[in-house]
Design an enzyme around this catalytic site. Sequence first.
Site, PDB file in Angstrom:
ATOM      1  N   THR A 221       0.828  -1.206   0.000  1.00  0.00           N
ATOM      2  CA  THR A 221       0.000   0.000   0.000  1.00  0.00           C
ATOM      3  C   THR A 221       0.863   1.256   0.000  1.00  0.00           C
ATOM      4  O   THR A 221       1.975   1.231   0.531  1.00  0.00           O
ATOM      5  CB  THR A 221      -0.867  -0.021   1.277  1.00  0.00           C
ATOM      6  OG1 THR A 221      -1.831  -1.040   1.133  1.00  0.00           O
ATOM      7  CG2 THR A 221      -1.568   1.297   1.536  1.00  0.00           C
ATOM      8  N   ARG A 249     -13.748  -8.093  -0.397  1.00  0.00           N
ATOM      9  CA  ARG A 249     -13.111  -7.701   0.868  1.00  0.00           C
ATOM     10  C   ARG A 249     -12.633  -6.230   0.806  1.00  0.00           C
ATOM     11  O   ARG A 249     -12.090  -5.775  -0.185  1.00  0.00           O
ATOM     12  CB  ARG A 249     -11.914  -8.627   1.112  1.00  0.00           C
ATOM     13  CG  ARG A 249     -11.088  -8.282   2.342  1.00  0.00           C
ATOM     14  CD  ARG A 249      -9.814  -7.551   1.984  1.00  0.00           C
ATOM     15  NE  ARG A 249      -8.907  -7.413   3.125  1.00  0.00           N
ATOM     16  CZ  ARG A 249      -7.889  -6.579   3.159  1.00  0.00           C
ATOM     17  NH1 ARG A 249      -7.619  -5.820   2.129  1.00  0.00           N
ATOM     18  NH2 ARG A 249      -7.105  -6.518   4.218  1.00  0.00           N
ATOM     19  N   GLY A 251     -10.238  -3.495   2.934  1.00  0.00           N
ATOM     20  CA  GLY A 251      -9.228  -3.430   3.994  1.00  0.00           C
ATOM     21  C   GLY A 251      -9.316  -2.133   4.789  1.00  0.00           C
ATOM     22  O   GLY A 251     -10.346  -1.459   4.795  1.00  0.00           O
ATOM     23  N   ASP A 252      -8.219  -1.803   5.424  1.00  0.00           N
ATOM     24  CA  ASP A 252      -8.196  -0.609   6.278  1.00  0.00           C
ATOM     25  C   ASP A 252      -7.979   0.687   5.510  1.00  0.00           C
ATOM     26  O   ASP A 252      -8.357   1.761   5.976  1.00  0.00           O
ATOM     27  CB  ASP A 252      -7.085  -0.747   7.330  1.00  0.00           C
ATOM     28  CG  ASP A 252      -5.710  -0.888   6.672  1.00  0.00           C
ATOM     29  OD1 ASP A 252      -5.607  -1.642   5.679  1.00  0.00           O
ATOM     30  OD2 ASP A 252      -4.753  -0.252   7.133  1.00  0.00           O
TER      31      ASP A 252
HETATM   32  N1  ASP Z   1      -3.432  -2.499   4.434  1.00  0.00           N
HETATM   33  C1  ASP Z   1      -3.706  -3.036   3.129  1.00  0.00           C
HETATM   34  C2  ASP Z   1      -4.954  -3.868   3.203  1.00  0.00           C
HETATM   35  O1  ASP Z   1      -5.133  -4.592   4.158  1.00  0.00           O
HETATM   36  C3  ASP Z   1      -2.594  -3.858   2.601  1.00  0.00           C
HETATM   37  C4  ASP Z   1      -1.287  -3.165   2.506  1.00  0.00           C
HETATM   38  O2  ASP Z   1      -0.928  -2.406   3.406  1.00  0.00           O
HETATM   39  O3  ASP Z   1      -0.566  -3.387   1.525  1.00  0.00           O
HETATM   40  O4  ASP Z   1      -5.729  -3.829   2.281  1.00  0.00           O
END
Ligand code: ASP
Length: 356
Positions: A221, A249, A251-252
């Site tokens: 990310t 899904r 994510g954060d």
């Molecule tokens: N935090 C991101 C997610 O869970 C993944 C990442 O940091 O690459 O979607």
Amino acid sequence: MRLYMFYFVGLLFIQCDMPYKGKHTEEKSVNKEVLNPSENFGLVIHGGAGTILKKNMTDSLEQAYRDKLEEATKAGHTILSNGGTSMQAVTAAINIMEDSPLFNAGKGAVFTHKGTNELDASVMDGKTLNAGAISGVTTVKNPINLAVAVMNKSEHVMLSAQGAEQFAKEQGLKIVDPQYFYTERRYKSLQKIIEKEKTELDHDTKVSFMDPFIKDSKYGTVGCVALDKYGNLAAGTSTGGMTNKRYNRIGDAPIIGAGTYANNASCAVSSTGWGEYFIRGMVAHDIAAMMEYKEITLQEAAHTVIQEKLTKLGGTGGIVSIDRQGNVAMEFNTAGMYRAHMNAAGDLDIKIYKND
Ligand code: ASP
């Protein structure tokens, strides 16, 4: 009748002054504080955290990462030093990383189980506490720009999937064929994980994070936090999520408070890591809240949240953050995190590994 007119005109004035979410443009927020510009500004970016080890990295690949981190940091820094806003710096830095296949965002996004790319992003303005987020888009070239558009041009905070894409088109953002996001390297990662899943009966979750490109697991990310000359903070995060993700899904990264948070009262934070844990720990907001409520430094808050709370929960990853004094924290509990910082004096600091 006269009385009605009076009420009507009065109401109009009240309406114009209401903090209607969609009407807060960045330009407006800056003009109000342009009277007292400070020369203290800076930004921090990240390009993901994880098991990033020197022994798994070739010299040329490491150089490519360092060059891109430098380019992104300098782009944001130029905007800040020319009097641009922290939000403008955040988007410019993130756009550069989104356009690079090196990072898991925009062009380099990872694949879902179905072999598609679903992108998530969010931004937050520390002065207005305005925020914009999008999830599950498949055709928007720069998801962070869409998050900014949601913040500035809609009355909502979060849009998803086709609705978000429709809004992107209406706003004239760059739309691409989903094929644009295809990269052989990421597709191979997906194939490898699917192969591995077949042989691992217990579906070990760690398998999903394997990235053969660096022969180990990592989260790619991208994110940026910035402080501008007007004392305003901003944060942004953009991602393709996690390889092999299923069921749409999320994510954060697009969750305000988990992947992204900014508040002039404390700090701006952008996260990277195992998203589910960052959501459960409300990591970005927790750092800001600890600073504000406990009156501790940014570094103390970031350390407690990542090294103690997140780690205890079982989560892995890291954050970059900056406060109103330009203090920064780059905290992670993994072997490495692509990260770079540049202050007002122009000192550039690029790091990848833990002991860099
Ligand atoms: N935090 C991101 C997610 O869970 C993944 C990442 O940091 O690459 O979607």
